[in-house]
Structure formats: structure tokens, C-alpha cells
Enzyme design. Structure first.
Site, PDB file in Angstrom:
ATOM      1  N   ARG A 122       0.969  -1.365   0.095  1.00 23.51           N
ATOM      2  CA  ARG A 122       0.018  -0.035   0.159  1.00 23.51           C
ATOM      3  C   ARG A 122       0.746   1.326   0.106  1.00 23.51           C
ATOM      4  O   ARG A 122       0.993   1.877   0.883  1.00 23.51           O
ATOM      5  CB  ARG A 122      -0.883   0.073   1.203  1.00 23.51           C
ATOM      6  CG  ARG A 122      -2.402  -0.741   0.767  1.00 23.51           C
ATOM      7  CD  ARG A 122      -3.315  -0.843   1.830  1.00 23.51           C
ATOM      8  NE  ARG A 122      -4.510  -1.227   1.531  1.00 23.51           N
ATOM      9  CZ  ARG A 122      -5.569  -1.513   2.391  1.00 23.51           C
ATOM     10  NH1 ARG A 122      -5.426  -1.449   3.682  1.00 23.51           N
ATOM     11  NH2 ARG A 122      -6.793  -2.065   1.969  1.00 23.51           N
ATOM     12  N   GLN A 127      -0.834   2.405  -6.016  1.00 25.89           N
ATOM     13  CA  GLN A 127      -2.209   2.785  -5.607  1.00 25.89           C
ATOM     14  C   GLN A 127      -3.319   2.216  -6.845  1.00 25.89           C
ATOM     15  O   GLN A 127      -4.322   1.704  -6.426  1.00 25.89           O
ATOM     16  CB  GLN A 127      -2.524   4.344  -5.527  1.00 25.89           C
ATOM     17  CG  GLN A 127      -2.622   4.622  -4.029  1.00 25.89           C
ATOM     18  CD  GLN A 127      -2.993   6.058  -3.655  1.00 25.89           C
ATOM     19  OE1 GLN A 127      -3.009   6.825  -4.547  1.00 25.89           O
ATOM     20  NE2 GLN A 127      -2.607   6.354  -2.667  1.00 25.89           N
ATOM     21  N   ASP A 130      -4.069  -1.395  -6.442  1.00 24.16           N
ATOM     22  CA  ASP A 130      -4.217  -2.029  -4.945  1.00 24.16           C
ATOM     23  C   ASP A 130      -5.735  -2.644  -5.069  1.00 24.16           C
ATOM     24  O   ASP A 130      -6.587  -1.895  -4.915  1.00 24.16           O
ATOM     25  CB  ASP A 130      -4.163  -0.833  -4.077  1.00 24.16           C
ATOM     26  CG  ASP A 130      -4.333  -1.200  -2.580  1.00 24.16           C
ATOM     27  OD1 ASP A 130      -5.068  -2.300  -2.364  1.00 24.16           O
ATOM     28  OD2 ASP A 130      -4.290  -0.271  -1.754  1.00 24.16           O
ATOM     29  N   SER A 133      -8.034  -2.504  -1.790  1.00 21.51           N
ATOM     30  CA  SER A 133      -8.544  -1.151  -1.237  1.00 21.51           C
ATOM     31  C   SER A 133      -9.766  -1.077  -2.507  1.00 21.51           C
ATOM     32  O   SER A 133     -10.883  -0.859  -2.136  1.00 21.51           O
ATOM     33  CB  SER A 133      -7.785  -0.331  -1.873  1.00 21.51           C
ATOM     34  OG  SER A 133      -6.710   0.024  -0.521  1.00 21.51           O
ATOM     35  N   TYR A 228      -0.012   1.014   9.710  1.00 18.27           N
ATOM     36  CA  TYR A 228      -1.045   0.139  10.103  1.00 18.27           C
ATOM     37  C   TYR A 228      -0.846  -0.552  11.412  1.00 18.27           C
ATOM     38  O   TYR A 228       0.345  -0.279  11.952  1.00 18.27           O
ATOM     39  CB  TYR A 228      -0.752  -1.217   9.038  1.00 18.27           C
ATOM     40  CG  TYR A 228      -0.891  -1.059   7.617  1.00 18.27           C
ATOM     41  CD1 TYR A 228      -2.212  -1.452   7.291  1.00 18.27           C
ATOM     42  CD2 TYR A 228      -0.181  -0.724   6.872  1.00 18.27           C
ATOM     43  CE1 TYR A 228      -2.847  -1.230   6.030  1.00 18.27           C
ATOM     44  CE2 TYR A 228      -0.569  -0.652   5.481  1.00 18.27           C
ATOM     45  CZ  TYR A 228      -1.742  -0.831   5.231  1.00 18.27           C
ATOM     46  OH  TYR A 228      -2.227  -0.648   3.825  1.00 18.27           O
TER      47      TYR A 228
HETATM   48  P1  NAD Z   1      -7.877  -1.948   6.496  1.00 15.50           P
HETATM   49  O1  NAD Z   1      -6.595  -2.434   7.009  1.00 15.50           O
HETATM   50  O2  NAD Z   1      -7.798  -0.594   5.621  1.00 15.50           O
HETATM   51  O3  NAD Z   1      -8.811  -1.273   7.741  1.00 15.50           O
HETATM   52  C1  NAD Z   1      -8.797  -2.009   8.963  1.00 15.50           C
HETATM   53  C2  NAD Z   1      -8.845  -0.848  10.190  1.00 15.50           C
HETATM   54  O4  NAD Z   1      -9.261  -1.642  11.354  1.00 15.50           O
HETATM   55  C3  NAD Z   1      -7.786  -0.072  10.303  1.00 15.50           C
HETATM   56  O5  NAD Z   1      -8.043   1.288  10.075  1.00 15.50           O
HETATM   57  C4  NAD Z   1      -7.300  -0.491  11.778  1.00 15.50           C
HETATM   58  O6  NAD Z   1      -6.586   0.608  12.419  1.00 15.50           O
HETATM   59  C5  NAD Z   1      -8.561  -0.808  12.374  1.00 15.50           C
HETATM   60  N1  NAD Z   1      -8.548  -1.613  13.755  1.00 15.50           N
HETATM   61  C6  NAD Z   1      -7.407  -2.706  13.919  1.00 15.50           C
HETATM   62  N2  NAD Z   1      -7.741  -2.963  15.418  1.00 15.50           N
HETATM   63  C7  NAD Z   1      -8.817  -2.385  15.491  1.00 15.50           C
HETATM   64  C8  NAD Z   1      -9.712  -2.389  16.882  1.00 15.50           C
HETATM   65  N3  NAD Z   1      -9.383  -3.014  17.674  1.00 15.50           N
HETATM   66  N4  NAD Z   1     -10.757  -1.404  16.793  1.00 15.50           N
HETATM   67  C9  NAD Z   1     -11.095  -0.623  15.932  1.00 15.50           C
HETATM   68  N5  NAD Z   1     -10.318  -0.896  14.633  1.00 15.50           N
HETATM   69  C10 NAD Z   1      -9.337  -1.455  14.469  1.00 15.50           C
HETATM   70  O7  NAD Z   1      -8.778  -2.787   6.040  1.00 15.50           O
HETATM   71  P2  NAD Z   1     -10.012  -2.863   4.822  1.00 15.50           P
HETATM   72  O8  NAD Z   1      -9.390  -2.925   3.554  1.00 15.50           O
HETATM   73  O9  NAD Z   1     -11.013  -1.567   5.337  1.00 15.50           O
HETATM   74  O10 NAD Z   1     -10.880  -4.017   5.139  1.00 15.50           O
HETATM   75  C11 NAD Z   1     -11.636  -4.486   6.548  1.00 15.50           C
HETATM   76  C12 NAD Z   1     -11.962  -5.677   6.869  1.00 15.50           C
HETATM   77  O11 NAD Z   1     -13.121  -6.071   5.795  1.00 15.50           O
HETATM   78  C13 NAD Z   1     -10.908  -6.903   6.150  1.00 15.50           C
HETATM   79  O12 NAD Z   1     -11.169  -8.000   7.451  1.00 15.50           O
HETATM   80  C14 NAD Z   1     -11.224  -7.392   5.090  1.00 15.50           C
HETATM   81  O13 NAD Z   1     -10.894  -8.583   4.926  1.00 15.50           O
HETATM   82  C15 NAD Z   1     -12.599  -7.205   5.198  1.00 15.50           C
HETATM   83  N6  NAD Z   1     -13.320  -7.293   3.896  1.00 15.50           N
HETATM   84  C16 NAD Z   1     -14.643  -7.987   3.794  1.00 15.50           C
HETATM   85  C17 NAD Z   1     -15.189  -8.105   2.588  1.00 15.50           C
HETATM   86  C18 NAD Z   1     -16.327  -8.941   2.361  1.00 15.50           C
HETATM   87  O14 NAD Z   1     -16.827  -9.204   1.515  1.00 15.50           O
HETATM   88  N7  NAD Z   1     -16.830  -9.308   3.793  1.00 15.50           N
HETATM   89  C19 NAD Z   1     -14.821  -7.429   1.289  1.00 15.50           C
HETATM   90  C20 NAD Z   1     -13.703  -6.293   1.662  1.00 15.50           C
HETATM   91  C21 NAD Z   1     -12.996  -6.527   2.821  1.00 15.50           C
END
Ligand code: NAD
Length: 368
Positions: A122, A127, A130, A133, A228
Site C-alpha cells: 500500500r 495505488q 491496489d 482497496s 498499520y
Molecule cells: P484496513 O486495513 O484498511 O482497515 C482496517 C482498520 O481496522 C484499520 O483502520 C485499523 O486501524 C482498524 N483496527 C484494527 N484493530 C482495531 C480495533 N481493535 N478497533 C477498531 N479498529 C481497529 O482494511 P479494509 O481494507 O478496510 O478491510 C477491512 C476488513 O473488511 C478486512 O477484514 C477485510 O478482509 C474485510 N473485507 C471483507 C469483505 C467482505 O466481503 N466481507 C470485502 C472486503 C474486505
């Protein structure tokens, strides 16, 4: 060089790795494109649209496997597909190599060069490539619209002759890519939005989108590296759960997106916390495939526990297939044209993007 895409075989998958628009761009760059017949139908891309873009339609996946130099996919190949991989092929797909050791070993045994789309660093230079994202962004939007649909309550405030209807309260866990899109979407629908994240720098972004940030002192229990979260101690999570309980009790909708890369998702909503929630409220646990942010969510299912509907859809981008496929294909285009020209691949291991994404090549696993 022939770049191919096939119909994805994962049962809940509507996306395809190459779109007609992107085929046209690749062909302009001197590549050839070969597509399995019907591969784009669930994204509403017809065979005719691919042909019009200059691509060749082949009647089966096996034909694409046997003639593609580069095979682009979304989901890791299944056993049958691994068997069809030809030695020397370059495979570009999501792999999640850190948690899929056996799969990487199986692919490597086929003497295939494997690039993982989920390993794109990232960094600003990458970008356009990515894919995590681009897909998480769409998934964040979809999570909110699904929640709005499943909730019995409207999101915006409504002033009517029969009185005022108060807006829904949406609580969002994690303000990364998916979380920020979820905030924007919920706000656009008129909800009151509260957000928790353990990276303090997200406060400003949350507020700029109209969300209210729930601050709490994380002390030195959170390690952040390259923007991160690297690690969050159990004491921080315990304190966070305690604070969030009273916010959960007031929420109509909860969207959870909290993740620590390469780890199991942190459990932020326990069964006891679900019990304090209002009857009829909705949780969409986006982290369900990583173990879930909610203790009670189940992969691919909608369950009702203690009067709360808990949604664990694991492939939200597939529900927006035309947009998700087009965005992914654009990521693939940027990636392929970075790695190769029509004369061949550069294999520049001094390049951070190549070195970060090449998982195995020539029978050697390069990323543990
Ligand atoms: P990301 O890394 O951009 O964001 C994750 C966020 O979680 C970060 O800002 C981090 O600081 C925060 N975080 C970590 N620990 C935390 C805590 N204890 N309390 C609050 N916040 C906390 O990730 P993303 O790209 O936004 O993806 C988020 C999630 O969604 C991932 O698990 C990803 O696999 C999932 N996702 C699911 C689907 C689906 O179809 N279900 C699709 C895309 C992404």
C-alpha cells in the site's frame, strides 16, 4: 503475450478478472487477450463485448489454461484448476499466501510463477494496482446498503405530520478503506454515525466524513508500523470493549471492519455485548472470513442471536459485480503493464512491487 481470464468457479462469485474495456487497453499495449466464453456474464459483460474489444473467446476454461501465458483470476485456483496449470504460466490472483501455505506449495509444484494481488504494497506508486482497496471500498458501501435493507428502521430523520422519526444510529468499527466508505455511505443516507479505531490518526478522517469519533486512551498497548496496526494488546481490547458496550446499546446498525494485517480479526463484540443491543438491530461483520469481529457471526450466513440479525457475507464485492470486476480489471491492467511489456516480464526483484507480490517462481517459494 497472451493474457487470459476464465469464469470463476467459487460458487458465490460473480466477478471476472478482465473486463472488455481493460482487454481493449491491453490489446492497445500489444498484448493478446483470451477469455472463456461466458466468463463475464455475471458481471453483465457479454462475449460480444469482449470480441468487440478485440479479445478472442475460447469455448472452455481448459483451452484458456493451455494457451494463456498470463492467467488472471480473482480467487485462488481450486484443485481441478491447479491440475490444469501449465509450467511457465504466470498466475495473477488473490492468494493470501500468509495463511495458505499448502495452497502455495501446490501451485509452486506446477512450476508456475505466482503473483498475489493481496500482497500489493500500500504505497502511492502502487495505488492503481491496489485490489484489496478497490474491493474493500465497494464492500464498505454494500455492507451499509445491506444493513439499511435488513434494518426495520429508516436511516434519515423524517419530519412528518405524524411527528418526527429520529435517524438511525450506525456504529462503525475500523476506519480503514471499508470503514471510511461505510461512514460516507451511512452519512449520505442520513444516519448518525459513530466510529471506533485504535489508530488515533483516523479521527480527523472520520470527522471530515461527518462521523463522531469515539476516543479512548490506548496507552502504549498499540503498535503501529507504516500506518498499520501491527499489534494490539489484549488489555487495550478489553478496555475498548468496555467503552463500546454503551454505544452498542444505542446502535441500530453496526458495521465491523477492524483488522490487523496477517492476524486473526480482533473480537470486539462478544456474546454479552450482543445481549445489550436493541431487538431488531443489525450487525454486518465484514471481518467474518478472518475469524470475525463479532463472536457470533458465521461465514456466509445470516443468523439471529438475542434478537439481533448478524450478517456474515464473505464476498460483498461480488454483489456489485460490474463495478467490482471493472475496478479489479483496472488494477490488473496497472499491475501487468508495470511488470511486463508484450516482449515479456522484467522480473525486477529490486522493485518493491515485484518483490512484494511474487510468491513463487521456477519451483521456488520466495515468500514464506
Ligand atoms: P484496513 O486495513 O484498511 O482497515 C482496517 C482498520 O481496522 C484499520 O483502520 C485499523 O486501524 C482498524 N483496527 C484494527 N484493530 C482495531 C480495533 N481493535 N478497533 C477498531 N479498529 C481497529 O482494511 P479494509 O481494507 O478496510 O478491510 C477491512 C476488513 O473488511 C478486512 O477484514 C477485510 O478482509 C474485510 N473485507 C471483507 C469483505 C467482505 O466481503 N466481507 C470485502 C472486503 C474486505
Amino acid at each position: 503475450m497472451k493474457i487470459g481470464a476464465i469464469k470463476e468457479t467459487r460458487p458465490d462469485e460473480n466477478r471476472v478478472a478482465l473486463s472488455p474495456t481493460v482487454c481493449k487497453q491491453l490489446i492497445k499495449n500489444g498484448f493478446e487477450c483470451i477469455i472463456e466464453s461466458g466468463a463475464g456474464l455475471n458481471s453483465f459483460f457479454s462475449d460480444e463485448a469482449y470480441v468487440e474489444a478485440g479479445a478472442t473467446i475460447l469455448s472452455s476454461a481448459s483451452e484458456v489454461f493451455s494457451s494463456a501465458d498470463v492467467l488472471c483470476k480473482l480467487n485462488p485456483p481450486n484443485e481441478e484448476e491447479i491440475e490444469k496449470l501449465r509450467a511457465g504460466t504466470v498466475l495473477i490472483t488473490f492468494v493470501y499466501h500468509m495463511t495458505n501455505k499448502a495452497l502455495v506449495e501446490r501451485i509452486n509444484a506446477r512450476q508456475v510463477a505466482l503473483f498475489s494481488m493481496d500482497a500489493i504494497p500500500r504505497i502511492s506508486r502502487a495505488q492503481t494496482m491496489d485490489a484489496l482497496s478497490s474491493q474493500a471500498n465497494l464492500a464498505g458501501y454494500k455492507a451499509v446498503t445491506i444493513a439499511a435493507n435488513e434494518s426495520g428502521k429508516i436511516f434519515p430523520m423524517l419530519m412528518t405530520a405524524a411527528g418526527t422519526i429520529t435517524p438511525s444510529k450506525v456504529l462503525i468499527f475500523g476506519a480503514g478503506v471499508a470503514g471510511l466508505q461505510a461512514i460516507g455511505t451511512a452519512r449520505r443516507l442520513g444516519a448518525v454515525v459513530e466510529v471506533t479505531d485504535i489508530r488515533p490518526q483516523t479521527k480527523e478522517e472520520v470527522e471530515s466524513l461527518g462521523g463522531k469519533f469515539i476516543s479512548f486512551d490506548t496507552g502504549d498497548g498499540v503498535k503501529i508500523e507504516g500506518g498499520y496496526v501491527k499489534e494490539a494488546g489484549e488489555d487495550v481490547l478489553t478496555r475498548q470493549r468496555e467503552i463500546l458496550k454503551k454505544h452498542l446499546a444505542l446502535a441500530d446498525v453496526v458495521i465491523t471492519t477492524a483488522q490487523v494485517p496477517g492476524r486473526k480479526a480482533p473480537v470486539l463484540v462478544t456474546e454479552d455485548m450482543v445481549k445489550v443491543m436493541k431487538m431488531g438491530s443489525v450487525i454486518v461483520d465484514m471481518a467474518v472470513e478472518q475469524g470475525g469481529n463479532c463472536e457470533l457471526s458465521e461465514v456466509g450466513k445470516v443468523v439471529v442471536k438475542h434478537g439481533v440479525k448478524i450478517i456474515g457475507y464473505s464476498n460483498l464485492p461480488s454483489l456489485l459485480a460490474p463495478n467490482a470486476s471493472e475496478s479489479y480489471a483496472k488494477n490488473v491492467y496497472a499491475f501487468v503493464t508495470h511488470l511486463a511489456s508484450n516482449e515479456g516480464f522484467k522480473w525486477d526483484m529490486n522493485d518493491e512491487i515485484t518483490a512484494g507480490t511474487l510468491i513463487c517462481r521456477d519451483g521456488q517459494i520466495l515468500k514464506p
